[in-house]
Design a protein around this motif. Structure first.
Motif, PDB file in Angstrom:
ATOM      1  N   ALA A 329      36.239  26.372  41.311  1.00 10.14           N
ATOM      2  CA  ALA A 329      35.752  25.633  40.122  1.00 10.14           C
ATOM      3  C   ALA A 329      34.092  25.708  39.998  1.00 10.14           C
ATOM      4  O   ALA A 329      33.949  25.325  40.042  1.00 10.14           O
ATOM      5  N   ILE A 330      33.875  24.651  40.821  1.00 11.76           N
ATOM      6  CA  ILE A 330      32.557  24.402  41.395  1.00 11.76           C
ATOM      7  C   ILE A 330      31.564  26.102  41.043  1.00 11.76           C
ATOM      8  O   ILE A 330      30.930  25.777  40.518  1.00 11.76           O
ATOM      9  N   CYS A 331      32.656  26.885  41.631  1.00 12.88           N
ATOM     10  CA  CYS A 331      31.964  28.260  42.175  1.00 12.88           C
ATOM     11  C   CYS A 331      31.561  28.759  40.582  1.00 12.88           C
ATOM     12  O   CYS A 331      30.952  29.672  41.129  1.00 12.88           O
ATOM     13  N   LEU A 332      32.546  28.989  40.187  1.00 11.80           N
ATOM     14  CA  LEU A 332      32.540  29.130  38.607  1.00 11.80           C
ATOM     15  C   LEU A 332      31.626  28.415  37.791  1.00 11.80           C
ATOM     16  O   LEU A 332      30.850  28.959  37.168  1.00 11.80           O
ATOM     17  N   GLY A 333      31.494  27.304  37.973  1.00  6.25           N
ATOM     18  CA  GLY A 333      30.467  27.009  36.872  1.00  6.25           C
ATOM     19  C   GLY A 333      29.068  27.120  37.103  1.00  6.25           C
ATOM     20  O   GLY A 333      28.656  27.137  37.044  1.00  6.25           O
ATOM     21  N   LEU A 334      28.892  26.870  39.031  1.00  3.73           N
ATOM     22  CA  LEU A 334      27.406  27.383  38.826  1.00  3.73           C
ATOM     23  C   LEU A 334      27.244  28.624  39.051  1.00  3.73           C
ATOM     24  O   LEU A 334      26.388  28.889  38.142  1.00  3.73           O
ATOM     25  N   PHE A 335      28.427  29.582  38.893  1.00  2.99           N
ATOM     26  CA  PHE A 335      27.637  30.873  38.542  1.00  2.99           C
ATOM     27  C   PHE A 335      27.570  31.480  37.172  1.00  2.99           C
ATOM     28  O   PHE A 335      26.755  31.744  36.659  1.00  2.99           O
ATOM     29  N   PHE A 336      28.447  30.700  36.298  1.00  5.55           N
ATOM     30  CA  PHE A 336      28.629  30.706  35.023  1.00  5.55           C
ATOM     31  C   PHE A 336      26.931  30.371  34.509  1.00  5.55           C
ATOM     32  O   PHE A 336      26.224  30.497  33.532  1.00  5.55           O
ATOM     33  N   ILE A 337      26.473  28.932  35.151  1.00  7.33           N
ATOM     34  CA  ILE A 337      25.010  28.439  34.832  1.00  7.33           C
ATOM     35  C   ILE A 337      23.994  29.001  34.997  1.00  7.33           C
ATOM     36  O   ILE A 337      23.503  29.376  34.129  1.00  7.33           O
ATOM     37  N   LEU A 338      24.111  29.571  36.522  1.00  9.40           N
ATOM     38  CA  LEU A 338      23.127  30.830  37.035  1.00  9.40           C
ATOM     39  C   LEU A 338      22.661  31.963  36.295  1.00  9.40           C
ATOM     40  O   LEU A 338      21.940  32.563  35.605  1.00  9.40           O
ATOM     41  N   ASP A 339      24.233  32.576  35.703  1.00  6.55           N
ATOM     42  CA  ASP A 339      23.924  33.591  35.688  1.00  6.55           C
ATOM     43  C   ASP A 339      23.442  33.523  33.973  1.00  6.55           C
ATOM     44  O   ASP A 339      22.731  34.330  33.304  1.00  6.55           O
ATOM     45  N   LYS A 340      23.730  32.248  33.011  1.00  3.54           N
ATOM     46  CA  LYS A 340      22.797  32.400  32.070  1.00  3.54           C
ATOM     47  C   LYS A 340      21.788  31.625  32.024  1.00  3.54           C
ATOM     48  O   LYS A 340      20.464  32.229  30.916  1.00  3.54           O
TER      49      LYS A 340
END
Length: 361
Positions: A329-340
């Protein structure tokens, strides 16, 4: 069952990316647990650490070998050079960047913990330039010799096998599938000689060069693969303390389990019970590369450990799943933020992986 096997196979590969990345996180969380586990937790560790989650990396190797030889049934050096150049962007560049990030993260975390070493001292402590292929300086092949970002040993070995593809093509064409089958039998019965990643990369390459669609070829055998995988999992539980036989059964499970995973995913997709999520598929490499950079051991594990009660047999089993779930979940959150916020940076870090179900390169 639909007859567009190419589309089904492409969607199956895309869909498998995320659960296989999650399996790697569960696997790495359970690596040390099995040493002292008893009761239900020991059963979970054997089933997942030695069984189900072990499918992930061999499956990735199999898919990589299969996809590399697409359009290379007849050898063409121009196509090969194009594929090598592409993998310099999708494998080599992210590999270098993630190992640098891991080094800086570990050094920064140590500084926060009061370690007074300088950046150069830390660099030397990790083996200097050796940290890019194996911090222990050993032979750069297999999980026992990992770079500073440990899970990326898979990428390192994959790059090596990719460079060797002209020789693999020659071997497969000269010996046909008989040579590959002989190596598989040798791999099953003689431990420690043929690297696991190599045999599955080679198998994927051989299937592609035979002109077969993986899902179509396995579809009529899906019930056998499901049953055989279940029986072999149970056998692993029974034979866990018998090293040779446990290893033999585990390797047999890897072959059956990969086939079962392809059929199961294809069946779910074709029945519309699941669909390919571009976000989850594209996040898989990010999860794979980041979860051991502080997230799993220094963040997720302490948080779950502080929440759950200690003792008993239920809570350790719950922690076995909750800790990897939080790390993912933390990795997905970081990926979402970084991708945006930084899409170009995210593209570099993940090798510009896009979900294109109808295309193989």
């Amino acid at each position: 069952m639909a007859t567009d096997w190419q589309s089904i196979q492409s969607r199956t590969i895309d869909w498998l990316r995320f659960p296989m990345a999650v399996a790697v996180v569960i696997l790495h969380h359970g690596t040390t647990l099995i040493q002292d586990a008893t009761g239900p937790l020991r059963v979970l560790c054997i089933l997942f650490q030695e069984g189900i989650c072990r499918l992930a990396v061999p499956c990735f190797f199999f898919i990589s070998g299969y996809l590399f030889f697409h359009q290379l049934q007849i050898w063409d050096w121009d196509i090969w050079k194009h594929k090598i150049a592409r993998r310099a962007k999708t494998l080599l560049l992210p590999y270098i960047l993630w190992n640098i990030i891991a080094f800086l993260a570990f050094w920064g975390y140590a500084k926060l913990q009061g370690n007074g070493s300088t950046l150069m001292q830390a660099f030397l402590n990790y083996g200097g330039i050796k940290m890019f292929w194996g911090v222990d300086g050993g032979l750069p092949l297999g999980v026992r010799s990992a770079p500073i970002d440990g899970p990326l040993w898979f990428i390192r070995d994959l790059m090596l096998f990719t460079i060797l593809t002209p020789l693999l093509f020659l071997f497969i064409r000269k010996t046909r599938f008989y040579g590959v089958c002989a190596l598989i039998v040798f791999f099953l019965f003689v431990p420690g000689i043929i690297p696991e990643g190599f045999i599955f990369f080679l198998t994927g390459a051989a299937v592609q060069l035979s002109g077969k669609n993986v899902v179509e070829s396995l579809w009529s055998k899906k019930v056998f693969l499901y049953v055989a995988s279940g029986i072999l999992l149970i056998a692993m539980l029974v034979l866990f303390d018998y090293e040779y036989w446990h290893r033999l059964v585990k390797n047999m499970f890897l072959f059956c389990g990969i086939g079962a995973a392809f059929c199961g995913a294809a069946q779910l997709l074709d029945s519309h019970k699941v669909s390919v999520s571009p976000f989850l598929a594209q996040s898989s490499f990010f999860i794979f590369a980041t979860h051991e950079i502080l997230i799993l051991p220094q963040i997720a594990q302490p948080i779950i450990g502080s929440i759950l009660p200690s003792g008993g047999s239920f809570w350790p089993c719950l922690e076995f799943f909750l800790t990897p779930a939080l790390a993912v979940a933390i990795c997905l959150g970081l990926f979402f933020i970084l991708d945006k916020l930084l899409p170009r940076t995210t593209s570099l870090l993940t090798g510009n992986r896009k979900v294109q179900p109808a295309r193989q390169t």
